[in-house]
Enzyme design. Sequence first.
Site, PDB file in Angstrom:
ATOM      1  N   SER A   1       0.843  -1.192   0.000  1.00  9.57           N
ATOM      2  CA  SER A   1       0.000   0.000   0.000  1.00  9.57           C
ATOM      3  C   SER A   1       0.879   1.243   0.000  1.00  9.57           C
ATOM      4  O   SER A   1       2.102   1.154   0.038  1.00  9.57           O
ATOM      5  CB  SER A   1      -0.913  -0.006   1.221  1.00  9.57           C
ATOM      6  N   LYS A   2       0.235   2.377  -0.011  1.00  9.17           N
ATOM      7  CA  LYS A   2       0.957   3.637  -0.149  1.00  9.17           C
ATOM      8  C   LYS A   2       2.060   3.850   0.886  1.00  9.17           C
ATOM      9  O   LYS A   2       3.048   4.509   0.613  1.00  9.17           O
ATOM     10  CB  LYS A   2      -0.030   4.811  -0.081  1.00  9.17           C
ATOM     11  N   ARG A   3       1.861   3.270   2.062  1.00 11.28           N
ATOM     12  CA  ARG A   3       2.890   3.485   3.072  1.00 11.28           C
ATOM     13  C   ARG A   3       4.215   2.821   2.708  1.00 11.28           C
ATOM     14  O   ARG A   3       5.238   3.067   3.314  1.00 11.28           O
ATOM     15  CB  ARG A   3       2.408   2.955   4.427  1.00 11.28           C
ATOM     16  N   HIS A   4       4.172   1.958   1.707  1.00 16.97           N
ATOM     17  CA  HIS A   4       5.390   1.269   1.304  1.00 16.97           C
ATOM     18  C   HIS A   4       6.145   1.998   0.195  1.00 16.97           C
ATOM     19  O   HIS A   4       7.214   1.580  -0.213  1.00 16.97           O
ATOM     20  CB  HIS A   4       5.054  -0.150   0.816  1.00 16.97           C
ATOM     21  N   GLY A   5       5.585   3.092  -0.281  1.00 13.39           N
ATOM     22  CA  GLY A   5       6.239   3.815  -1.373  1.00 13.39           C
ATOM     23  C   GLY A   5       5.279   4.015  -2.528  1.00 13.39           C
ATOM     24  O   GLY A   5       4.071   4.009  -2.339  1.00 13.39           O
TER      25      GLY A   5
END
Length: 482
Positions: free
Chosen positions: A252-256
Amino acid sequence: MSEVRTRFAPSPTGFMHVGNLRTALYAWLLARSEGGKFILRIEDTDQARYVENAVEVIYATLKSAGLSHDEGPDKDGGYGPYIQSERKTLYREYAEKLVASGHAYYCFCGKCEEESGDDIHEASELCPCAGMDAAAAAEKVAAGCPHVIRQRIDRSKVSTFTDAVFGEIQIENKVLDDQILLKQDNMPTYNFANVIDDHLMHITHVVRGSEYLSSTPKYNLLYQAFGWEVPTYVHLPLIMGRDAEGNVSKLSKRHGSVSFENLVSEGYLPEAIVNYIALLGWSPKSDREIFTLDELAQAFRISGLNKSPAVFDYDKLRWMNSEYIKALPPEKFAEAALPFAGITGTVLEEKWELIAGLLHNRTEVFSEIPEKISFLLTQPEYQVELFNHKKSKSDPENTRADLPELRELLAGISEWKAENISEVLSSFAAVREIKAGRPMWQVRIAVSGCAVTPGGPGEIMEILGKEESLARIDRALIKLNA
RNA sequence: GUCUCCAUCGUCUAGAGGCCUAGGACACCGGGUUCUCAUCCCGGCAACAUGGGUUCGAAUCCCAUUGGAGAUGCCA
């Protein structure tokens, strides 16, 4: 067996998650490898999430990725409409059929779940509406009472199905809940619309992420209730991301950067992205890694699909991107890289071809180009210690001694070309019987101010031009004599 | 909590009982080429989660344990 028909059914959220794109890719690959059809269907049943122009993003992404669809909102194949919100009345009809046959019921207590307390599995069981008299319920509906339609699940049974990737899966119906089929706004839920549409559109293989594995029995119960044939399921292993703490979870977005557009704007080539994600969860069973789309379609087999989740590795994507970049013809590279260089309107613009030549095999991702060439625009502040280089035996002292003569030699060059410049530096070294590397290093530092540069002194100076190059050498001399 | 799934180098994976002293790729570390860097070439490090079975023989089959993930939304 009839023709293979797969579909990609994204919801228009405004961006394309790479996991979604991979699902599309495999569905496309499966259809193409079997000579079948690939259908695009827009799942816009969640009104709250509606995003303007989101459908355009989907078209653009598929096009850029090379995944052509045979049927879709813009390409009627006789099974339309291909946008779920335009099929609204259809779902209501089918849901009513299920109510009539006893496989579904009206539910008026919008708060069923919340009131049920801690054991969620008994939530729907506790829903009083499940046991409501059919006639009474129909009356309430007719009176305009807000309601949803829930699936009635026979909790005494056990559901079994076979997935093309995961094999046989067995789930006791008692852990399934009476999921909502039709929402209060009269829109179907994703789960319900899928079953209806996949059947009506004659989808033979349902390709989707394995997060749907445990809810598949609910789908099958629906197919059975209608007396429809259940499609072949192809559940894909999840794509995971690793966070700062080292934990992995669904990407998800928190991973990049996780959206296709995002990656492209960072300087990844669509072809490289597609090639990379094709290998995330699928293997050609050979050592080969670089594939064009057509080659992938050629090599694709369901048996190559993996079961375990795969971690998205940005390092490997970078490598693959660099492979694609290196394979680009020079002029293509120059064209693709230019928008990222940030030199439009500067003196470097007309030197771009030269600069691009230096950058070509030094670029893994386009976005790293500006910092590689910024010294050409403005020379950074640097310390004289930079003139120290063991291997070429350069140091500030001998640079101070050599530079004036080197400057005169360079000033005498009539045709300002890299090879002529290099020639001057080489012969300077030859005459003095020192390593050519010494003047090379001395001059390169003087004109660049960087320990690492794309290209050597000749190339850099050709780009800089004679005037600017000599000016930079003069400044270096001042610095060295200070 | 409950249910489902998964389990080979740090990562992506090959391996479907003997071909495995487990292969490839990324990353990492050396070395070579080179006017720095990069490219290119060569080499190295590094894994079958654990415990039981089955079998002449198991990374491969079975069971358990452990670990991980997903699901459990009027999101998809």
